[in-house]
Design a protein around this motif. Structure first.
Motif, mmCIF file in Angstrom:
data_model
loop_
_atom_site.group_PDB
_atom_site.id
_atom_site.type_symbol
_atom_site.label_atom_id
_atom_site.label_comp_id
_atom_site.label_asym_id
_atom_site.label_seq_id
_atom_site.Cartn_x
_atom_site.Cartn_y
_atom_site.Cartn_z
ATOM 1 N N LEU A 132 0.809 -1.213 0.000
ATOM 2 C CA LEU A 132 0.000 0.000 0.000
ATOM 3 C C LEU A 132 0.844 1.265 0.000
ATOM 4 C CD1 LEU A 132 -2.891 1.238 0.293
ATOM 5 C CD2 LEU A 132 -2.533 1.158 2.764
ATOM 6 N N SER A 133 1.970 1.258 0.705
ATOM 7 C CA SER A 133 2.775 2.479 0.784
ATOM 8 C C SER A 133 3.388 2.840 -0.562
ATOM 9 C CB SER A 133 3.882 2.323 1.831
ATOM 10 O OG SER A 133 4.760 1.265 1.498
ATOM 11 N N ARG A 134 3.563 1.856 -1.440
ATOM 12 C CA ARG A 134 4.120 2.125 -2.764
ATOM 13 C C ARG A 134 3.034 2.306 -3.822
ATOM 14 N NH1 ARG A 134 8.994 1.214 -5.516
ATOM 15 N NH2 ARG A 134 9.913 0.213 -3.688
ATOM 16 N N PHE A 135 2.010 1.450 -3.786
ATOM 17 C CA PHE A 135 1.040 1.423 -4.870
ATOM 18 C C PHE A 135 -0.340 1.964 -4.490
ATOM 19 C CE2 PHE A 135 3.926 -2.230 -5.852
ATOM 20 C CZ PHE A 135 4.526 -1.655 -6.962
ATOM 21 N N GLY A 136 -0.520 2.394 -3.232
ATOM 22 C CA GLY A 136 -1.831 2.867 -2.809
ATOM 23 C C GLY A 136 -1.901 4.328 -2.436
ATOM 24 N N VAL A 137 -0.756 4.951 -2.141
ATOM 25 C CA VAL A 137 -0.735 6.362 -1.754
ATOM 26 C C VAL A 137 -0.662 7.220 -3.012
ATOM 27 C CG1 VAL A 137 0.510 8.145 -0.476
ATOM 28 C CG2 VAL A 137 0.380 5.813 0.434
ATOM 29 N N ALA A 138 -1.490 8.252 -3.080
ATOM 30 C CA ALA A 138 -1.516 9.119 -4.264
ATOM 31 C C ALA A 138 -0.144 9.734 -4.512
ATOM 32 C CB ALA A 138 -2.561 10.215 -4.086
ATOM 33 N N PRO A 139 0.261 9.845 -5.778
ATOM 34 C CA PRO A 139 1.608 10.335 -6.080
ATOM 35 C C PRO A 139 1.853 11.775 -5.659
ATOM 36 C CG PRO A 139 0.298 10.130 -8.090
ATOM 37 C CD PRO A 139 -0.475 9.467 -7.002
ATOM 38 N N ASP A 140 0.782 12.569 -5.511
ATOM 39 C CA ASP A 140 0.974 13.957 -5.087
ATOM 40 C C ASP A 140 0.963 14.103 -3.569
ATOM 41 O OD1 ASP A 140 -1.717 13.295 -5.000
ATOM 42 O OD2 ASP A 140 -2.409 15.308 -5.507
ATOM 43 N N HIS A 141 0.800 13.006 -2.841
ATOM 44 C CA HIS A 141 0.916 13.023 -1.380
ATOM 45 C C HIS A 141 2.364 12.697 -1.010
ATOM 46 C CE1 HIS A 141 -3.603 12.471 -0.181
ATOM 47 N NE2 HIS A 141 -3.327 13.667 -0.653
ATOM 48 N N GLN A 142 3.243 13.602 -1.337
ATOM 49 C CA GLN A 142 4.666 13.331 -1.191
ATOM 50 C C GLN A 142 5.074 13.095 0.260
ATOM 51 O OE1 GLN A 142 7.135 13.151 -3.866
ATOM 52 N NE2 GLN A 142 5.174 12.778 -4.851
ATOM 53 N N ARG A 143 4.495 13.847 1.176
ATOM 54 C CA ARG A 143 4.893 13.671 2.576
ATOM 55 C C ARG A 143 4.410 12.327 3.118
ATOM 56 N NH1 ARG A 143 3.579 18.754 6.203
ATOM 57 N NH2 ARG A 143 1.757 18.984 4.877
ATOM 58 N N THR A 144 3.204 11.910 2.740
ATOM 59 C CA THR A 144 2.727 10.598 3.179
ATOM 60 C C THR A 144 3.606 9.495 2.610
ATOM 61 O OG1 THR A 144 0.465 11.445 3.262
ATOM 62 C CG2 THR A 144 0.735 9.054 3.254
ATOM 63 N N ARG A 145 4.015 9.653 1.363
ATOM 64 C CA ARG A 145 4.881 8.655 0.742
ATOM 65 C C ARG A 145 6.242 8.568 1.426
ATOM 66 N NH1 ARG A 145 4.754 6.943 -5.036
ATOM 67 N NH2 ARG A 145 2.558 6.542 -5.460
ATOM 68 N N ALA A 146 6.593 9.593 2.179
ATOM 69 C CA ALA A 146 7.896 9.596 2.847
ATOM 70 C C ALA A 146 8.020 8.485 3.881
ATOM 71 C CB ALA A 146 8.148 10.951 3.505
ATOM 72 N N VAL A 147 6.890 7.893 4.287
ATOM 73 C CA VAL A 147 6.963 6.787 5.243
ATOM 74 C C VAL A 147 7.747 5.615 4.657
ATOM 75 C CG1 VAL A 147 4.851 5.568 4.537
ATOM 76 C CG2 VAL A 147 5.579 5.501 6.932
ATOM 77 N N SER A 148 7.828 5.555 3.326
ATOM 78 C CA SER A 148 8.577 4.467 2.694
ATOM 79 C C SER A 148 10.060 4.515 3.058
ATOM 80 C CB SER A 148 8.409 4.507 1.173
ATOM 81 O OG SER A 148 8.922 5.714 0.642
ATOM 82 N N ARG A 149 10.564 5.705 3.425
ATOM 83 C CA ARG A 149 11.965 5.788 3.863
ATOM 84 C C ARG A 149 12.185 4.953 5.119
ATOM 85 N NH1 ARG A 149 11.394 11.705 2.953
ATOM 86 N NH2 ARG A 149 11.258 11.906 5.228
ATOM 87 N N GLN A 150 11.203 4.977 6.002
ATOM 88 C CA GLN A 150 11.291 4.174 7.216
ATOM 89 C C GLN A 150 11.306 2.687 6.875
ATOM 90 O OE1 GLN A 150 7.877 4.551 9.811
ATOM 91 N NE2 GLN A 150 9.072 4.077 11.630
ATOM 92 N N PHE A 151 10.470 2.287 5.923
ATOM 93 C CA PHE A 151 10.428 0.879 5.529
ATOM 94 C C PHE A 151 11.706 0.475 4.795
ATOM 95 C CE2 PHE A 151 5.604 1.669 5.263
ATOM 96 C CZ PHE A 151 5.488 1.512 6.639
ATOM 97 N N ASP A 152 12.259 1.390 4.007
ATOM 98 C CA ASP A 152 13.536 1.109 3.342
ATOM 99 C C ASP A 152 14.626 0.838 4.375
ATOM 100 O OD1 ASP A 152 12.338 1.498 0.894
ATOM 101 O OD2 ASP A 152 13.065 3.557 0.646
ATOM 102 N N ALA A 153 14.614 1.606 5.461
ATOM 103 C CA ALA A 153 15.618 1.421 6.512
ATOM 104 C C ALA A 153 15.453 0.065 7.191
ATOM 105 C CB ALA A 153 15.515 2.546 7.539
ATOM 106 N N ILE A 154 14.207 -0.354 7.402
ATOM 107 C CA ILE A 154 13.959 -1.663 8.018
ATOM 108 C C ILE A 154 14.510 -2.770 7.126
ATOM 109 C CG2 ILE A 154 12.158 -3.299 8.724
ATOM 110 C CD1 ILE A 154 10.442 -0.827 9.465
ATOM 111 N N ARG A 155 14.343 -2.613 5.810
ATOM 112 C CA ARG A 155 14.787 -3.662 4.884
ATOM 113 C C ARG A 155 16.308 -3.782 4.812
ATOM 114 N NH1 ARG A 155 10.211 -2.010 1.770
ATOM 115 N NH2 ARG A 155 11.470 -0.562 0.544
ATOM 116 N N THR A 156 17.033 -2.794 5.312
ATOM 117 C CA THR A 156 18.498 -2.889 5.290
ATOM 118 C C THR A 156 19.042 -3.751 6.423
ATOM 119 O OG1 THR A 156 18.797 -0.891 6.648
ATOM 120 C CG2 THR A 156 18.665 -0.595 4.245
ATOM 121 N N ASN A 157 18.186 -4.152 7.347
ATOM 122 C CA ASN A 157 18.647 -4.990 8.458
ATOM 123 C C ASN A 157 19.186 -6.313 7.908
ATOM 124 O OD1 ASN A 157 18.666 -6.870 10.753
ATOM 125 N ND2 ASN A 157 17.530 -5.285 11.842
#
Length: 476
Positions: A144-169
């Motif tokens: 949902l964070s990649r394919f469900g958030v509207a592309p013009d909701h840039q700040r909401t999409r920023a949550v993906s940075r947190q998920f990217d950090a989790i995936r680096t573990n």
């Protein structure tokens, strides 16, 4: 001068635990947390330290002196939440760390890679030496964070940075292009892991059951969202944008997202993350009016106040609503304050909010040409709720595109029980009923409710159930 939570709040509650004076509510342990549209800062108790600003993963918190004109309404919304006294402890209750009897032995499989899956993985990985293997059907993670958030909701999409950090573990292994239930079965996962968490979302749409719903030009808003966000299952879709008007059945946040994308100047969309094929199609679109229709009244609208603020703040789009609908809201309702005296600007595209209408038929031969609506009235039910009753009056709206946005539901998961009424997997605190060492998190667990960050507390509950079972020897 206090800080203010604004439109892009994701409700993950990171700010709650950062606040040294417990002035951000509701907190995850409070009963209204799961129904609140956002979190709110008490302007009286806020000490202006700014700790919440750093903690917020979506840049939703601002100093009140830095709010732009469209965000000033959030000063009132934050303050209004504290009109009534709210008893609270000195600090928000902190979630205690997980403890296991044998840290190095815990191996967890997670099916899905969206917000609920990532929050669950993050929680498991707080256990020293625990390992997570994540399975994703698509070639890209994110859900949902990649394919469900509207592309013009840039700040909401920023949550993906947190998920990217989790995936680096290094203790998390992500396997994409693997469909559990087809490429790999549940029993195989259990054979290789101590437990399995399903966080597969609610990807099905509630169907519109009226004559003509199968006509070309009628589709779900969910598919349209996936198309403009570049979901690999929908990149080859095409939509007829040649008529002047589009009709959306439903008025939740997804409906308003779609209405906004259809009416936004493509030049502004070009600066967002919108998929190139969608941008090209929207640049050629003839649509200049979108009508979003709800079967109940304005007071029962499914959209949130923050979403409404976003739509009414567009400089090149007018939001239109009848005066009679506005009168149905008390002056104290924030939606009335937002919708009252909206400007009408010549040449602007329009989003029209209409109410008390239910679709009865989609009309057309080879494609949709119009929608027939039955007008409704609100009646009080014996249980105190308000219900709709048809008046017998019909209305026809010409259109070449109908998008349905009347709710999501989960799909059955192979080898797991399924509640076909709720569209969820039956569970107890995340434990799948009747299936050993198997758990659920996110929308497949609780249904399509809440926001991206709501999945954090949902996943925490599930992982705590898993760890309790592990410590009790039930996963052996």
């Amino acid at each position: 001068m206090p800080h203010v939570i604004t439109q892009s709040c994701c409700s993950d509650a990171s700010c709650v635990y950062a606040c040294p004076v417990n002035c951000i509510h509701p907190t995850p342990d409070e009963p209204d947390f799961h129904t609140a549209e956002m979190l709110y800062i008490d302007p009286v108790e806020c000490v202006d330290c700014g700790a919440c600003v750093t903690a917020c993963p979506v840049d939703a918190i601002k100093h009140d002196g830095s709010l732009n004109p469209a965000e000033r309404i959030f000063l009132e919304l934050n303050a209004d939440f504290y009109t009534e006294p709210r008893p609270r402890p000195l600090l928000a209750p902190v979630v205690p760390p997980l403890q296991v009897r044998a840290p190095g032995a815990l191996r967890v499989a997670i099916v899905g890679s969206g917000p609920a899956a990532m929050y669950a993985a993050d929680e498991v990985l707080t256990i020293p030496a625990a390992r997570v293997r994540m399975y994703e059907r698509l070639p890209q993670p994110g859900g949902l964070s990649r394919f469900g958030v509207a592309p013009d909701h840039q700040r909401t999409r920023a949550v993906s940075r947190q998920f990217d950090a989790i995936r680096t573990n290094p203790r998390l292994e992500l396997l994409t292009g693997v469909e559990v239930g087809t490429d790999l079965m549940h029993q195989q996962l259990l054979a290789e892991h101590d437990a399995v968490i399903y966080a597969v979302g609610a990807s099905a749409d509630r169907p519109l059951d009226v004559p003509g719903a199968e006509l070309p030009g009628v589709t779900s808003a969910t598919e349209f969202v996936a198309w403009y966000n570049g979901h690999p299952d929908f990149t080859d879709r095409s939509f007829d944008l040649s008529s002047r008007r589009a009709v959306i059945v439903g008025n939740g946040n997804v409906a308003l997202d779609v209405a906004r994308i259809l009416t936004t100047d493509p030049d502004r969309l070009a600066a967002t993350d919108i998929a190139p094929h969608a941008l090209k199609a929207l640049q050629q679109s003839k649509i200049d009016e979108v009508i979003a229709v709800g079967r109940r009244g304005l007071a029962q609208s499914a959209f949130t106040v923050p979403e409404l603020v976003g739509v009414t703040s567009m400089p090149d789009v007018d939001v239109v609503i009848s005066e009679s609908e506005l009168k149905s809201l008390p002056d104290t309702d924030p939606r009335a304050r937002i919708l009252r005296d909206l400007p009408r600007r010549p040449g602007n595209r329009r989003i029209v909010l209409e109410y008390l209408q239910s679709p009865t038929a989609i009309v057309g031969e080879s494609a949709v040409r119009s929608v027939e609506f039955a007008r409704n009235e609100l009646v009080a039910a014996a249980d105190g709720t308000v219900r709709v009753k048809p008046t017998g009056e019909l209305r026809t709206v010409a259109t070449g595109l109908v998008l349905t946005s009347i709710g999501y539901r989960g799909r059955p998961v192979a080898d797991l029980p399924f509640d076909d009424v709720d569209g969820t997997v039956p569970h107890t605190a995340g434990r799948v009923n009747g299936i050993r060492a198997t758990y659920v998190a996110g929308w497949i667990k609780r249904g399509p409710t809440g926001f991206i960050g709501t999945n954090k507390s949902c996943a925490q509950e599930t992982v705590r159930s898993l760890v309790a079972d592990y410590n009790s020897g039930l996963l052996a």
